[in-house]
Design an enzyme around this catalytic site. Sequence first.
Site, PDB file in Angstrom:
ATOM      1  N   ARG A  64      14.566 -47.273  18.725  1.00  0.00           N
ATOM      2  CA  ARG A  64      13.991 -47.405  17.383  1.00  0.00           C
ATOM      3  C   ARG A  64      13.055 -48.623  17.287  1.00  0.00           C
ATOM      4  NH1 ARG A  64      15.926 -48.318  11.744  1.00  0.00           N
ATOM      5  NH2 ARG A  64      17.142 -50.074  12.446  1.00  0.00           N
ATOM      6  N   LEU A  92      13.388 -48.263   8.378  1.00  0.00           N
ATOM      7  CA  LEU A  92      12.589 -49.170   9.204  1.00  0.00           C
ATOM      8  C   LEU A  92      13.416 -50.395   9.583  1.00  0.00           C
ATOM      9  CD1 LEU A  92       9.427 -48.740   7.042  1.00  0.00           C
ATOM     10  CD2 LEU A  92       9.594 -48.140   9.477  1.00  0.00           C
ATOM     11  N   HIS A 108      11.178 -44.248  -4.899  1.00  0.00           N
ATOM     12  CA  HIS A 108      12.468 -43.599  -4.662  1.00  0.00           C
ATOM     13  C   HIS A 108      12.873 -42.783  -5.893  1.00  0.00           C
ATOM     14  CE1 HIS A 108      16.400 -43.093  -2.819  1.00  0.00           C
ATOM     15  NE2 HIS A 108      16.910 -43.279  -4.027  1.00  0.00           N
ATOM     16  N   ASP A 140      13.186 -54.427   1.412  1.00  0.00           N
ATOM     17  CA  ASP A 140      13.836 -55.486   2.198  1.00  0.00           C
ATOM     18  C   ASP A 140      14.555 -54.827   3.382  1.00  0.00           C
ATOM     19  OD1 ASP A 140      16.175 -54.408   1.223  1.00  0.00           O
ATOM     20  OD2 ASP A 140      16.705 -56.122  -0.037  1.00  0.00           O
ATOM     21  N   ASP A 144      16.961 -49.094   0.426  1.00  0.00           N
ATOM     22  CA  ASP A 144      16.662 -48.992  -1.010  1.00  0.00           C
ATOM     23  C   ASP A 144      17.317 -50.108  -1.830  1.00  0.00           C
ATOM     24  OD1 ASP A 144      15.223 -46.650  -0.451  1.00  0.00           O
ATOM     25  OD2 ASP A 144      17.019 -45.420  -0.620  1.00  0.00           O
TER      26      ASP A 144
HETATM   27  C1  GAR Z   1       9.364 -38.561  -3.419  1.00  0.00           C
HETATM   28  O1  GAR Z   1      10.079 -38.096  -4.543  1.00  0.00           O
HETATM   29  C2  GAR Z   1       9.938 -39.868  -2.940  1.00  0.00           C
HETATM   30  O2  GAR Z   1      10.436 -40.681  -3.966  1.00  0.00           O
HETATM   31  C3  GAR Z   1      11.042 -39.388  -2.045  1.00  0.00           C
HETATM   32  O3  GAR Z   1      10.484 -38.310  -1.353  1.00  0.00           O
HETATM   33  C4  GAR Z   1       9.568 -37.643  -2.218  1.00  0.00           C
HETATM   34  C5  GAR Z   1       8.287 -37.389  -1.460  1.00  0.00           C
HETATM   35  O4  GAR Z   1       7.475 -36.502  -2.165  1.00  0.00           O
HETATM   36  N1  GAR Z   1      11.485 -40.434  -1.194  1.00  0.00           N
HETATM   37  C6  GAR Z   1      12.759 -40.610  -0.861  1.00  0.00           C
HETATM   38  O5  GAR Z   1      13.655 -39.861  -1.182  1.00  0.00           O
HETATM   39  C7  GAR Z   1      13.020 -41.849  -0.007  1.00  0.00           C
HETATM   40  N2  GAR Z   1      14.400 -42.150   0.035  1.00  0.00           N
HETATM   41  P1  GAR Z   1       5.960 -36.243  -1.716  1.00  0.00           P
HETATM   42  O6  GAR Z   1       5.971 -36.039  -0.194  1.00  0.00           O
HETATM   43  O7  GAR Z   1       5.558 -34.998  -2.437  1.00  0.00           O
HETATM   44  O8  GAR Z   1       5.160 -37.434  -2.119  1.00  0.00           O
END
Ligand code: GAR
Length: 192
Positions: A64, A92, A108, A140, A144
Amino acid sequence: MLSVVVLISGSGSNLLALLKASENPLYPAKIVAVGSDKDAAGLAHAELFEVDTFVVEPERFANRDQWAKTLLANVLHHQPDLVVLAGFMKILPASFVTALRGKLINTHPSLLPQFPGAHAVRDALTAGVTKTGVTIHKVDEGVDTGEIIIQQEIYVEPGDTEQTLHERIKVVERELLVSTVEDIASRRIVLV
Ligand code: GAR
């Protein structure tokens, strides 16, 4: 003009909202590159807007840390002022976060600290909450857990499925992300 690199893993609807916003000459941010950990569908948006793309797949690396080092090199190549995780679904390592301290934000689909992780919308439905929402936060070393920049609530409706609720969240999320990046560019929001 704020130079922005966006990292995605999925359909990239948040990315598309940023690309459309930055077409307006009055919008103070420009998407200079879009990266992904896979051949994500959303990369097509970047290609349509003639924005550079890069894909750095973890499977091609021994570990990673090596993957993240190459991902970081690709990000830094574009000399961004801001890096936006917009549906980037890989965690990350600290080295990546440290190198971009003060320049890295994530969007998020929940009201953090409720429902962190990869299944925030499903987890909110399972918990039976009546409202959830969207959070844009600094990144950070945790998952989340970074300082919250802004949140917006969305009510869960009777009969909502993970898909219908997530789609309603994303409508709000796209607008919030576009306005937050604008506020960072105009220094109404200061990250450091
Ligand atoms: C978004 O709702 C974002 O907040 C979520 O993935 C979706 C991507 O949508 N992210 C997470 O869940 C991160 N933990 P998109 O590809 O249509 O922009």
